[in-house]
Scaffold this motif. Structure first.
Motif, short mmCIF file in Angstrom:
data_model
loop_
_atom_site.label_atom_id
_atom_site.label_comp_id
_atom_site.label_asym_id
_atom_site.label_seq_id
_atom_site.Cartn_x
_atom_site.Cartn_y
_atom_site.Cartn_z
N VAL A 215 50.60 42.04 44.45
CA VAL A 215 51.11 41.16 43.38
C VAL A 215 50.75 41.72 42.01
O VAL A 215 51.61 41.89 41.13
CB VAL A 215 50.54 39.74 43.53
N PHE A 216 49.48 42.00 41.80
CA PHE A 216 49.03 42.47 40.49
C PHE A 216 49.53 43.89 40.20
O PHE A 216 49.73 44.25 39.03
CB PHE A 216 47.51 42.40 40.40
N SER A 217 49.73 44.68 41.25
CA SER A 217 50.27 46.02 41.04
C SER A 217 51.70 45.97 40.55
O SER A 217 52.12 46.78 39.71
CB SER A 217 50.19 46.83 42.35
N VAL A 218 52.48 45.01 41.07
CA VAL A 218 53.85 44.84 40.58
C VAL A 218 53.83 44.43 39.11
O VAL A 218 54.59 44.96 38.28
CB VAL A 218 54.61 43.78 41.42
N LYS A 219 52.95 43.50 38.76
CA LYS A 219 52.85 43.05 37.36
C LYS A 219 52.41 44.19 36.45
O LYS A 219 52.88 44.31 35.32
CB LYS A 219 51.85 41.90 37.23
N ALA A 220 51.49 45.03 36.95
CA ALA A 220 50.94 46.10 36.12
C ALA A 220 51.80 47.36 36.11
O ALA A 220 51.65 48.20 35.23
CB ALA A 220 49.53 46.45 36.61
N GLY A 221 52.68 47.51 37.11
CA GLY A 221 53.43 48.76 37.23
C GLY A 221 52.63 49.83 37.94
O GLY A 221 52.86 51.03 37.72
N LEU A 222 51.68 49.42 38.78
CA LEU A 222 50.88 50.37 39.56
C LEU A 222 51.60 50.69 40.86
O LEU A 222 51.70 49.84 41.74
CB LEU A 222 49.49 49.77 39.85
N PHE A 223 52.12 51.88 40.98
CA PHE A 223 52.86 52.40 42.14
C PHE A 223 54.22 51.71 42.31
O PHE A 223 55.25 52.36 42.44
CB PHE A 223 52.01 52.29 43.41
N LEU A 224 54.25 50.36 42.30
CA LEU A 224 55.50 49.61 42.48
C LEU A 224 56.15 49.40 41.10
O LEU A 224 56.22 48.29 40.59
CB LEU A 224 55.20 48.27 43.15
#
Length: 492
Positions: A215-224
């Motif tokens: 979830v937080f990776s999507v929000k941050a732009g981390l990998f996803l």
């Protein structure tokens, strides 16, 4: 308790509602917006002084003691980010006086910006997961409207991508929060930390942590991150600057907060995943930045690659790396806003976003060219600019921990970002001008003036890094020792 802790949320919320009733009075909207942002800057500085002298400040809403009520927590990490966000917002609003057309201004541009900033500041200050979700949604709802504001075909296309991916991630966020509450009986961050430390980070809890990582990776732009470069490049420069500086950083803040305060027991699983995603993000983001010829997409991939770099520090999670993460996060908010604002001027002066169709801008706008070069060098981490201390600490922390692959990824990122940004400088500012000079260029000085405070900050943060470090250390101490945060929340 300290009632000033809620001020960074209430000020933009009140301003946003007020401006709805003034949508036809543009000059009044502009100055109220700017004054509100400057007031937020003053409040953030006041909170920093209080945290520095009296420790972490908390506010239990309606007098309900944690973990039963809503709690706001202003530790040094949160208030430094609130200050950086408030400064960036003030500069972007000042820039928008000339950089946004009146049609967009009349369609509640300033109200939407303040609603978004309320969500950003709320995300930094909230002390429980459910209200983190609420603040995320407030921020995202405003950002949906800001992306589409203007109604061009490109904006509609990118808005669709942006909304779909964030709706899916928000759904997963709610599901993760529900599972976590079912397993622990609480959503208060400090109480979660205590409960999981007492019972151990079991398999189901680790699975929930992996879901929140997604979830937080999507929000941050981390990998996803596949949605990010197009979405951030579609709106005007003032909006792109706010997005590039703030939205991904809220996701990064959530990652750092949850994986240093709550899910830090099974680092061989969670932090290994974070490190792997960080290295992949650096490589993919770096190659994306190097391969692009569209200036806004280059900057979008720079945002992605920088998020990967900050995530390296979280994967290492020792004292030096987390100090570097805090410093670099603040630097990145400021410098990314500056780059997007300067790129907006560059595009306006040349009439194109393609760097291979630009040229010769330095001859008639030397200040723009040299400001862009200095900002680029700050991103790369050239001393004595603001990118150097944070980058040095993260790489140093990686080497101390024996994470040589992570340190190498940080060095590789430096080379890739240097190439991508210097490419813009060479093709955009040097050579023969491709287009005749136009009357629109007369506005460049006013737009540069709005960008100047950010330029001064990246220079001063680098030169006076030693004076800033006590505040950075205070922020990172809470990340390395969760008991400091827990004691502050439950002290009343």
């Amino acid at each position: 308790m300290n009632n000033w802790v809620v001020a960074p949320l209430l000020i933009p919320l009140f301003t946003a509602v007020l401006l709805i009733f003034l949508h036809n009075k543009l000059k009044l909207q502009r100055w109220i917006s700017l004054l509100s942002s400057l007031l937020n800057v003053a409040v953030a500085i006041y909170l920093i002084v209080q945290v520095r002298t009296d420790g972490i400040q908390t506010l239990n809403m309606s007098g309900w003691a944690p973990p039963y009520g809503i709690v706001l927590v202003a530790d040094m990490f949160a208030v430094l980010l609130v200050l950086a966000a408030s400064i960036v917002t003030a500069c972007c609003l000042w820039y928008s006086f000339r950089g946004i057309d009146e049609e967009r201004e009349r369609h509640y541009f300033y109200s939407l910006v303040h609603f978004m900033i309320a969500g950003v500041n709320g995300s930094f200050l909230t002390g429980d997961l459910f209200n983190l979700f609420v603040c995320f949604e407030l921020m995202l709802m405003a950002s949906y409207s800001l992306i589409v504001l203007g109604g061009t075909k490109r904006q509609f296309r990118e808005t669709l991508h942006y909304i779909l991916i964030n709706v899916l991630s928000s759904t997963l966020f709610v599901a993760s929060v529900a599972y976590l509450y079912g397993a622990t009986g609480t959503l208060n961050l400090a109480h979660l930390s205590m409960r999981i430390a007492e019972s151990g980070q079991t398999g189901p809890i680790t699975v929930v942590s992996a879901l929140l990582l997604v979830v937080f990776s999507v929000k941050a732009g981390l990998f996803l991150f596949f949605w990010l470069p197009g979405s951030y490049g579609a709106p005007p420069a003032a909006i792109s600057a706010l997005f590039g500086a703030l939205l991904t950083k809220v996701g990064m803040y959530a990652l750092i907060r949850t994986f240093t305060l709550i899910f830090y027991h099974e680092v061989q699983v969670t932090h290994m995943l974070i490190g792997t995603m960080a290295v992949a993000t650096i490589i993919l983001g770096g190659f994306g930045a190097v391969s692009q010829t569209n200036v806004n997409r280059i900057l979008g991939y720079n945002v992605i690659a920088s998020i990967g770099f900050i995530s390296l520090a979280l994967a290492v999670s020792n004292a030096d790396a987390l100090q570097g993460a805090v410093f670099y996060l603040i630097h990145d908010m400021i410098v990314k806003a500056l780059l997007f604002l300067l790129a907006g001027i560059l595009v306006a002066e040349t009439g194109t976003e393609r760097i291979n169709r630009m040229g010769g801008v330095l001859s008639h706008s030397p200040l723009l060219g040299w400001m862009f070069l200095i900002a680029s060098l700050a991103v790369v981490g050239i001393p004595p600019l603001s990118g150097f201390p944070g980058k040095l600490l993260i790489i140093q922390g990686s080497l101390e921990n024996g994470q040589y692959v992570i340190a190498a990824a940080g060095v590789l990122l430096t080379l890739m970002l240097m190439y991508s940004l210097i490419k813009i400088f060479i093709l955009g500012f040097w050579g023969k001008a491709r287009r005749p000079r136009e009357a629109h260029w007369k506005q460049s000085r006013k737009l540069l003036l709005a960008s100047a405070p950010l330029m001064m900050l990246i220079i001063l943060l680098g030169i006076f890094a030693e004076s800033v470090m006590p505040y950075i250390t205070s922020a990172s101490n809470v990340l390395t020792d969760p008991s400091i945060y827990i004691q502050a929340v439950f002290k009343e």
